[in-house]
Design a protein around this motif. Sequence first.
Motif, PDB file in Angstrom:
ATOM      1  N   MET A   1       0.828  -1.211   0.000  1.00 42.97           N
ATOM      2  CA  MET A   1       0.000   0.000   0.000  1.00 42.97           C
ATOM      3  C   MET A   1       0.862   1.259   0.000  1.00 42.97           C
ATOM      4  SD  MET A   1      -3.093  -0.899   2.593  1.00 42.97           S
ATOM      5  CE  MET A   1      -4.669  -1.396   1.919  1.00 42.97           C
ATOM      6  N   MET A   2       1.896   1.245   0.806  1.00 42.69           N
ATOM      7  CA  MET A   2       2.775   2.412   0.894  1.00 42.69           C
ATOM      8  C   MET A   2       3.597   2.585  -0.386  1.00 42.69           C
ATOM      9  SD  MET A   2       1.909   3.685   3.716  1.00 42.69           S
ATOM     10  CE  MET A   2       3.131   4.942   3.916  1.00 42.69           C
TER      11      MET A   2
ATOM     12  N   HIS B   1       3.020   1.547  -3.436  1.00 47.01           N
ATOM     13  CA  HIS B   1       2.211   1.842  -4.628  1.00 47.01           C
ATOM     14  C   HIS B   1       1.200   2.963  -4.393  1.00 47.01           C
ATOM     15  CE1 HIS B   1       3.802  -1.577  -6.871  1.00 47.01           C
ATOM     16  NE2 HIS B   1       3.717  -2.260  -5.744  1.00 47.01           N
ATOM     17  N   GLN B   2       1.225   3.535  -3.204  1.00 45.44           N
ATOM     18  CA  GLN B   2       0.301   4.609  -2.825  1.00 45.44           C
ATOM     19  C   GLN B   2      -1.153   4.228  -3.132  1.00 45.44           C
ATOM     20  OE1 GLN B   2       1.722   8.194  -4.660  1.00 45.44           O
ATOM     21  NE2 GLN B   2       3.551   8.246  -3.395  1.00 45.44           N
ATOM     22  N   LYS B   3      -1.553   3.094  -2.583  1.00 40.16           N
ATOM     23  CA  LYS B   3      -2.905   2.574  -2.799  1.00 40.16           C
ATOM     24  C   LYS B   3      -3.735   2.673  -1.532  1.00 40.16           C
ATOM     25  CE  LYS B   3      -2.340   1.222  -7.040  1.00 40.16           C
ATOM     26  NZ  LYS B   3      -3.045   1.865  -8.116  1.00 40.16           N
ATOM     27  N   ARG B   4      -4.983   2.986  -1.690  1.00 38.72           N
ATOM     28  CA  ARG B   4      -5.933   3.045  -0.574  1.00 38.72           C
ATOM     29  C   ARG B   4      -6.539   1.685  -0.295  1.00 38.72           C
ATOM     30  NH1 ARG B   4      -9.478   8.323  -0.843  1.00 38.72           N
ATOM     31  NH2 ARG B   4     -10.435   7.108   0.777  1.00 38.72           N
TER      32      ARG B   4
ATOM     33  N   ARG C   1      -7.063   0.580   3.884  1.00 42.45           N
ATOM     34  CA  ARG C   1      -6.089   1.004   4.889  1.00 42.45           C
ATOM     35  C   ARG C   1      -6.708   0.965   6.284  1.00 42.45           C
ATOM     36  NH1 ARG C   1      -3.516   6.095   1.687  1.00 42.45           N
ATOM     37  NH2 ARG C   1      -5.684   6.689   1.787  1.00 42.45           N
TER      38      ARG C   1
END
Length: 154
Positions: free
Chosen positions: A122-123, A125-128, A144
């Motif tokens: 998540m961090m 790939h900057q994914k929610r 998240r």
Amino acid sequence: ETGIDVRRTLVAADIMTPVKHTLTTEMLLAKAVDVLVAAPDEGVPVVDKQGKLVGELTSKELMTLGMPTYVGVLANSQMLDNFEPFENFFQHENNMRVRELCRRDVVSVPPDAPVVQISHLMMMHQKRRVYVVDDGELKGIIYRMNIIERVLHI
């Protein structure tokens, strides 16, 4: 201290949210907006005819379609005062398919993926949200907040 060994025992299947809303690649945007509004988050998974995850449609793609391409180069948003907002969306909502607008760069993990790995993905790939997929079948979604609730909120 808490009795939770995050590295060894907590996995995707333990914290995922069951999938309640999906879009199909052939769905019209007008119908997709109805599904997105009913969903618990600003993104909905997109599946193909076989039910396999192929992408997601988020509020960002809809907003991007609704605004003219030159908006990003305007220094002053007041220059848009005479612009009819979302005209482009309304022109395409009944003939454009989800497959034409959805993003394909989704992140998925198997049900046994450790929470530490999911957090890292998540961090990085900057994914929610991360999708839980087993043998190609969409099983759940990890937001998240699922991690916050299960790991950090005691």
